[in-house]
Design a protein around this motif. Structure first.
Motif, PDB file in Angstrom:
ATOM      1  N   LEU A  89     -12.151  -1.513  13.394  1.00  0.00           N
ATOM      2  CA  LEU A  89     -11.738   0.069  12.840  1.00  0.00           C
ATOM      3  C   LEU A  89     -10.780  -0.176  11.856  1.00  0.00           C
ATOM      4  O   LEU A  89     -10.810   0.387  10.738  1.00  0.00           O
ATOM      5  CB  LEU A  89     -11.385   0.990  13.966  1.00  0.00           C
ATOM      6  CG  LEU A  89     -11.171   2.176  13.396  1.00  0.00           C
ATOM      7  CD1 LEU A  89     -12.244   2.980  12.778  1.00  0.00           C
ATOM      8  CD2 LEU A  89     -10.606   3.053  14.624  1.00  0.00           C
ATOM      9  N   LEU A  90      -9.772  -0.843  12.075  1.00  0.00           N
ATOM     10  CA  LEU A  90      -8.594  -1.174  11.106  1.00  0.00           C
ATOM     11  C   LEU A  90      -9.336  -1.884   9.803  1.00  0.00           C
ATOM     12  O   LEU A  90      -8.987  -1.664   8.742  1.00  0.00           O
ATOM     13  CB  LEU A  90      -7.620  -1.862  11.777  1.00  0.00           C
ATOM     14  CG  LEU A  90      -6.485  -1.164  12.814  1.00  0.00           C
ATOM     15  CD1 LEU A  90      -5.547  -2.119  13.526  1.00  0.00           C
ATOM     16  CD2 LEU A  90      -5.888   0.160  12.214  1.00  0.00           C
ATOM     17  N   ALA A  91      -9.993  -2.908  10.121  1.00  0.00           N
ATOM     18  CA  ALA A  91     -10.402  -3.687   8.992  1.00  0.00           C
ATOM     19  C   ALA A  91     -11.595  -2.792   8.344  1.00  0.00           C
ATOM     20  O   ALA A  91     -11.492  -2.716   7.087  1.00  0.00           O
ATOM     21  CB  ALA A  91     -11.215  -4.950   9.623  1.00  0.00           C
ATOM     22  N   LYS A  92     -12.263  -2.006   9.071  1.00  0.00           N
ATOM     23  CA  LYS A  92     -13.345  -1.296   8.368  1.00  0.00           C
ATOM     24  C   LYS A  92     -12.505   0.058   7.276  1.00  0.00           C
ATOM     25  O   LYS A  92     -13.173   0.292   6.216  1.00  0.00           O
ATOM     26  CB  LYS A  92     -14.460  -0.835   9.061  1.00  0.00           C
ATOM     27  CG  LYS A  92     -15.450  -1.780   9.425  1.00  0.00           C
ATOM     28  CD  LYS A  92     -16.022  -2.700   8.502  1.00  0.00           C
ATOM     29  CE  LYS A  92     -16.748  -3.806   8.671  1.00  0.00           C
ATOM     30  NZ  LYS A  92     -17.504  -4.388   7.574  1.00  0.00           N
ATOM     31  N   LEU A  93     -11.462   0.492   8.018  1.00  0.00           N
ATOM     32  CA  LEU A  93     -10.827   1.486   7.408  1.00  0.00           C
ATOM     33  C   LEU A  93     -10.091   0.816   6.044  1.00  0.00           C
ATOM     34  O   LEU A  93     -10.330   1.626   4.882  1.00  0.00           O
ATOM     35  CB  LEU A  93      -9.737   2.000   8.231  1.00  0.00           C
ATOM     36  CG  LEU A  93      -8.702   3.051   7.692  1.00  0.00           C
ATOM     37  CD1 LEU A  93      -9.463   4.193   7.300  1.00  0.00           C
ATOM     38  CD2 LEU A  93      -7.597   3.314   8.739  1.00  0.00           C
ATOM     39  N   PHE A  94      -9.534  -0.262   6.201  1.00  0.00           N
ATOM     40  CA  PHE A  94      -8.927  -0.984   4.799  1.00  0.00           C
ATOM     41  C   PHE A  94     -10.141  -1.199   3.763  1.00  0.00           C
ATOM     42  O   PHE A  94      -9.892  -1.074   2.644  1.00  0.00           O
ATOM     43  CB  PHE A  94      -8.142  -2.176   5.260  1.00  0.00           C
ATOM     44  CG  PHE A  94      -6.767  -1.902   6.056  1.00  0.00           C
ATOM     45  CD1 PHE A  94      -5.884  -1.020   5.494  1.00  0.00           C
ATOM     46  CD2 PHE A  94      -6.557  -2.637   6.994  1.00  0.00           C
ATOM     47  CE1 PHE A  94      -4.731  -0.726   5.929  1.00  0.00           C
ATOM     48  CE2 PHE A  94      -5.487  -2.124   7.592  1.00  0.00           C
ATOM     49  CZ  PHE A  94      -4.572  -1.221   7.214  1.00  0.00           C
ATOM     50  N   SER A  95     -11.408  -1.598   4.488  1.00  0.00           N
ATOM     51  CA  SER A  95     -12.342  -1.987   3.684  1.00  0.00           C
ATOM     52  C   SER A  95     -13.039  -0.672   2.755  1.00  0.00           C
ATOM     53  O   SER A  95     -13.369  -0.709   1.514  1.00  0.00           O
ATOM     54  CB  SER A  95     -13.457  -2.855   4.419  1.00  0.00           C
ATOM     55  OG  SER A  95     -14.585  -3.189   3.601  1.00  0.00           O
ATOM     56  N   THR A  96     -12.966   0.067   3.789  1.00  0.00           N
ATOM     57  CA  THR A  96     -13.435   1.764   2.963  1.00  0.00           C
ATOM     58  C   THR A  96     -12.645   2.048   2.073  1.00  0.00           C
ATOM     59  O   THR A  96     -13.112   2.556   0.802  1.00  0.00           O
ATOM     60  CB  THR A  96     -13.583   2.638   4.038  1.00  0.00           C
ATOM     61  OG1 THR A  96     -14.633   2.326   4.795  1.00  0.00           O
ATOM     62  CG2 THR A  96     -14.131   4.047   3.554  1.00  0.00           C
ATOM     63  N   LEU A  97     -11.224   1.937   2.229  1.00  0.00           N
ATOM     64  CA  LEU A  97     -10.273   2.254   1.107  1.00  0.00           C
ATOM     65  C   LEU A  97     -10.364   1.392  -0.112  1.00  0.00           C
ATOM     66  O   LEU A  97     -10.408   1.928  -1.329  1.00  0.00           O
ATOM     67  CB  LEU A  97      -8.749   2.239   1.703  1.00  0.00           C
ATOM     68  CG  LEU A  97      -8.584   3.266   2.953  1.00  0.00           C
ATOM     69  CD1 LEU A  97      -7.132   3.124   3.350  1.00  0.00           C
ATOM     70  CD2 LEU A  97      -8.858   4.721   2.211  1.00  0.00           C
ATOM     71  N   LYS A  98     -10.702   0.284   0.066  1.00  0.00           N
ATOM     72  CA  LYS A  98     -10.832  -0.687  -0.947  1.00  0.00           C
ATOM     73  C   LYS A  98     -12.071  -0.431  -1.988  1.00  0.00           C
ATOM     74  O   LYS A  98     -12.253  -0.528  -3.192  1.00  0.00           O
ATOM     75  CB  LYS A  98     -10.945  -2.156  -0.436  1.00  0.00           C
ATOM     76  CG  LYS A  98     -11.264  -3.161  -1.679  1.00  0.00           C
ATOM     77  CD  LYS A  98     -11.842  -4.612  -1.165  1.00  0.00           C
ATOM     78  CE  LYS A  98     -13.426  -4.337  -1.135  1.00  0.00           C
ATOM     79  NZ  LYS A  98     -14.144  -5.495  -1.075  1.00  0.00           N
ATOM     80  N   GLU A  99     -13.191  -0.047  -0.979  1.00  0.00           N
ATOM     81  CA  GLU A  99     -14.609   0.517  -1.866  1.00  0.00           C
ATOM     82  C   GLU A  99     -13.994   1.770  -2.621  1.00  0.00           C
ATOM     83  O   GLU A  99     -14.627   1.765  -3.628  1.00  0.00           O
ATOM     84  CB  GLU A  99     -15.563   0.587  -0.718  1.00  0.00           C
ATOM     85  CG  GLU A  99     -16.005  -0.655  -0.305  1.00  0.00           C
ATOM     86  CD  GLU A  99     -16.550  -1.615  -1.113  1.00  0.00           C
ATOM     87  OE1 GLU A  99     -17.054  -1.070  -2.236  1.00  0.00           O
ATOM     88  OE2 GLU A  99     -16.165  -2.818  -0.899  1.00  0.00           O
ATOM     89  N   SER A 100     -13.399   2.506  -2.179  1.00  0.00           N
ATOM     90  CA  SER A 100     -12.957   3.790  -2.958  1.00  0.00           C
ATOM     91  C   SER A 100     -12.387   3.431  -3.973  1.00  0.00           C
ATOM     92  O   SER A 100     -12.426   3.954  -5.113  1.00  0.00           O
ATOM     93  CB  SER A 100     -12.130   4.542  -1.656  1.00  0.00           C
ATOM     94  OG  SER A 100     -11.691   5.848  -2.684  1.00  0.00           O
ATOM     95  N   PHE A 101     -11.379   2.518  -4.032  1.00  0.00           N
ATOM     96  CA  PHE A 101     -10.469   2.021  -5.163  1.00  0.00           C
ATOM     97  C   PHE A 101     -11.361   1.400  -6.102  1.00  0.00           C
ATOM     98  O   PHE A 101     -11.181   1.794  -7.380  1.00  0.00           O
ATOM     99  CB  PHE A 101      -9.475   1.005  -4.596  1.00  0.00           C
ATOM    100  CG  PHE A 101      -8.713   0.519  -5.718  1.00  0.00           C
ATOM    101  CD1 PHE A 101      -7.408   1.406  -6.173  1.00  0.00           C
ATOM    102  CD2 PHE A 101      -8.969  -0.646  -6.280  1.00  0.00           C
ATOM    103  CE1 PHE A 101      -6.677   0.828  -7.370  1.00  0.00           C
ATOM    104  CE2 PHE A 101      -7.991  -1.170  -7.298  1.00  0.00           C
ATOM    105  CZ  PHE A 101      -6.847  -0.170  -7.875  1.00  0.00           C
ATOM    106  N   VAL A 102     -12.386   0.603  -5.607  1.00  0.00           N
ATOM    107  CA  VAL A 102     -13.337  -0.127  -6.718  1.00  0.00           C
ATOM    108  C   VAL A 102     -14.010   0.884  -7.369  1.00  0.00           C
ATOM    109  O   VAL A 102     -14.468   0.783  -8.479  1.00  0.00           O
ATOM    110  CB  VAL A 102     -14.093  -1.028  -5.959  1.00  0.00           C
ATOM    111  CG1 VAL A 102     -15.241  -1.795  -6.811  1.00  0.00           C
ATOM    112  CG2 VAL A 102     -13.419  -2.246  -5.288  1.00  0.00           C
ATOM    113  N   ALA A 103     -14.600   1.871  -6.598  1.00  0.00           N
ATOM    114  CA  ALA A 103     -15.325   2.849  -7.267  1.00  0.00           C
ATOM    115  C   ALA A 103     -14.692   3.726  -8.348  1.00  0.00           C
ATOM    116  O   ALA A 103     -15.242   4.021  -9.075  1.00  0.00           O
ATOM    117  CB  ALA A 103     -15.920   4.024  -6.101  1.00  0.00           C
ATOM    118  N   GLN A 104     -13.516   4.048  -8.082  1.00  0.00           N
ATOM    119  CA  GLN A 104     -12.569   4.788  -8.992  1.00  0.00           C
ATOM    120  C   GLN A 104     -12.388   3.911 -10.167  1.00  0.00           C
ATOM    121  O   GLN A 104     -12.385   4.515 -11.401  1.00  0.00           O
ATOM    122  CB  GLN A 104     -11.387   5.221  -8.308  1.00  0.00           C
ATOM    123  CG  GLN A 104     -10.366   6.030  -9.035  1.00  0.00           C
ATOM    124  CD  GLN A 104      -9.035   6.283  -8.345  1.00  0.00           C
ATOM    125  OE1 GLN A 104      -9.047   6.051  -7.555  1.00  0.00           O
ATOM    126  NE2 GLN A 104      -7.975   7.062  -9.432  1.00  0.00           N
TER     127      GLN A 104
END
Length: 463
Positions: A46-61
């Motif tokens: 969950l921690l890893a996927k949370l950070f991964s989702t935040l990374k994808e959000s950053f990449v999308a932006q």
């Protein structure tokens, strides 16, 4: 297989029959153990996927939806597919045998762990070299002969180290999980998105191969952390041992079909992205973003269950506690199905605000969000079937049924290819997502039939 190998594998029917008469385990007990260890894995992932989702959000932006992101997503999926071939079979093959080696002696356990490390690292290095060599034809096949193809070739070559790095990480994870350290076996994955974001932020240029290099830096950080964990657990640096006890030969016989099964199963995401390649600019990225949202539940419910069930089912089968296996088949699998169904319904209901919150900012427009939302709703129906099959796959790994599980992988890939070709033109990315869901349903049904039939064959008496 001689008697020593049969005992080492925990698969001797004579041993199982004798132990079954005095089996003292209970169904709810193994469910509780699976839940505890699965909960530790879930917390880490969950921690890893949370950070991964935040990374994808950053990449999308920062990058939005375009050809550069298409090349990054496609090359990343290809490298992870190759890495899965090499490394991810370790969980199902090595964990039951590591447990048996540890039960025999610490010396045998260390020797076998060192042998496995050397073999998977050699395979990882060889797979990376092949990926580097095949990058130009793959770029032309998956991309084109122009600028996008060249970008894809360069991205694939950046990711050529991923198979070796993943092999090191999966070896350490198997070692830790076998020893009962389920949380730490998965927590190091948090480092990958954090390091990737730091590289993107620190590097002033937003073009070229920045996404690929940032992702590689994150994967390398995970491999280094996991190697340090593994060395600490082992008490020394892993090295090759000349010890011969039957475990390595049995591993080789199980590893080959495990590699084939994971190769076929992991080809589905690559096939899905390849099918989307002919739908125009951004189609691969749309499917990639939708898949990453679903991957959170896949990791939390699916992968965690497989790893936990493999470990505990191996104990139960070795001891002949078939009542626990029966409980996993009849009760725990249904609970997993219900959890997956609840997750699928939640994602369908919250798809639009979820995609908006996670992705819609910067270069990622409202039209991009609508496309990802529509695709996501057709991708999530497979979740309950994936979760149900995860229980059965864990049991199958513990029983050494890698050869039979290849059949399920073939069925799933065939359904995905046929349905995708039929549905991609009339429905676009949603049709490809629907094809992926149908593939999981077919694969789960096949796994159900094969594993239950093998359990009944090995233990036909009522439990």
């Amino acid at each position: 297989m001689d008697p020593g190998q049969a005992q080492a594998a925990g698969l001797s029917e004579a041993v199982a029959t004798r132990a079954a008469g005095a089996g003292s385990g209970s169904g709810p007990a193994i469910t509780a153990r699976v839940a505890r260890s699965g909960g530790a894995i879930v917390a880490a992932l969950l921690l890893a996927k949370l950070f991964s989702t935040l990374k994808e959000s950053f990449v999308a932006q920062a990058f939005g939806v375009g050809r550069e992101v298409d090349a990054y997503v496609l090359a990343s999926a290809l490298s992870l597919w190759v890495a899965t071939i090499v490394g991810n079979g370790i969980d199902g093959v090595a964990i039951p045998l590591l447990k048996q080696a540890q039960a025999n002696s610490e010396e045998q356990w260390r020797a076998y762990a060192g042998q496995v490390f050397c073999i998977v690292c050699a395979f990882g290095a060889a797979a990376g070299a092949v990926l580097w060599w095949l990058a130009p034809p793959l770029g032309r096949w998956l991309g084109d002969s122009g600028a996008f193809g060249a970008q894809l070739v360069a991205s694939i070559r950046v990711f050529a180290l991923v198979p070796l790095l993943n092999a090191v990480a999966r070896w350490s994870a198997a070692l830790l999980q076998q020893r009962g350290h389920f949380f730490w076996a998965n927590a190091a994955d948090c480092a990958a998105p954090l390091v990737a974001v730091l590289v993107i932020v620190a590097w002033p240029w937003r073009g070229g191969l920045l996404l690929a290099w940032a992702q590689l830096a994150g994967i390398a950080a995970v491999a280094l952390l996991m190697l340090l964990f593994g060395v600490r657990e082992l008490g020394a640096w892993p090295r090759w041992s000349t010890q011969r006890d039957g475990l390595l030969a049995l591993s080789a016989r199980r590893y080959a079909p495990a590699v084939l099964g994971t190769t076929i199963g992991a080809a589905k995401p690559l096939l899905v992205r390849a099918l989307a390649g002919g739908l125009g600019t951004g189609a691969i990225a749309v499917l990639g973003y939708a898949d990453r949202v679903v991957a959170v539940l896949l990791a939390l419910i699916g992968a965690a269950v497989i790893r936990s069930v493999t470990t505990h089912a191996a104990d139960a089968i070795t001891a002949g506690r078939w009542s626990e296996i029966d409980h996993l088949l009849r009760r725990t699998s249904l609970l997993a199905f219900a959890a997956g169904a609840a997750g699928a319904l939640a994602i369908c209901a919250l798809a639009s605000p979820l995609v908006s919150v996670l992705l819609q900012r910067g270069a990622f427009t409202a039209a991009d969000a609508a496309a990802v939302t529509h695709t996501l709703r057709w991708l999530v129906p497979h979740l309950p079937f994936f979760c149900y099959a995860s229980i059965l796959i864990g049991i199958g790994y513990a029983m050494g049924l890698q050869r039979l599980l290849v059949i399920s992988a073939v069925v799933g890939l065939a359904v995905c290819a046929m349905a995708g070709l039929l549905l991609r033109q009339p429905l676009g990315t949603a049709g490809i997502a629907m094809a992926a869901s149908l593939a999981f349903v077919a694969s789960a049904a096949c796994t159900h039939l094969l594993v239950r039939a093998e359990v009944k064959r090995r233990h036909p008496q009522p439990v």
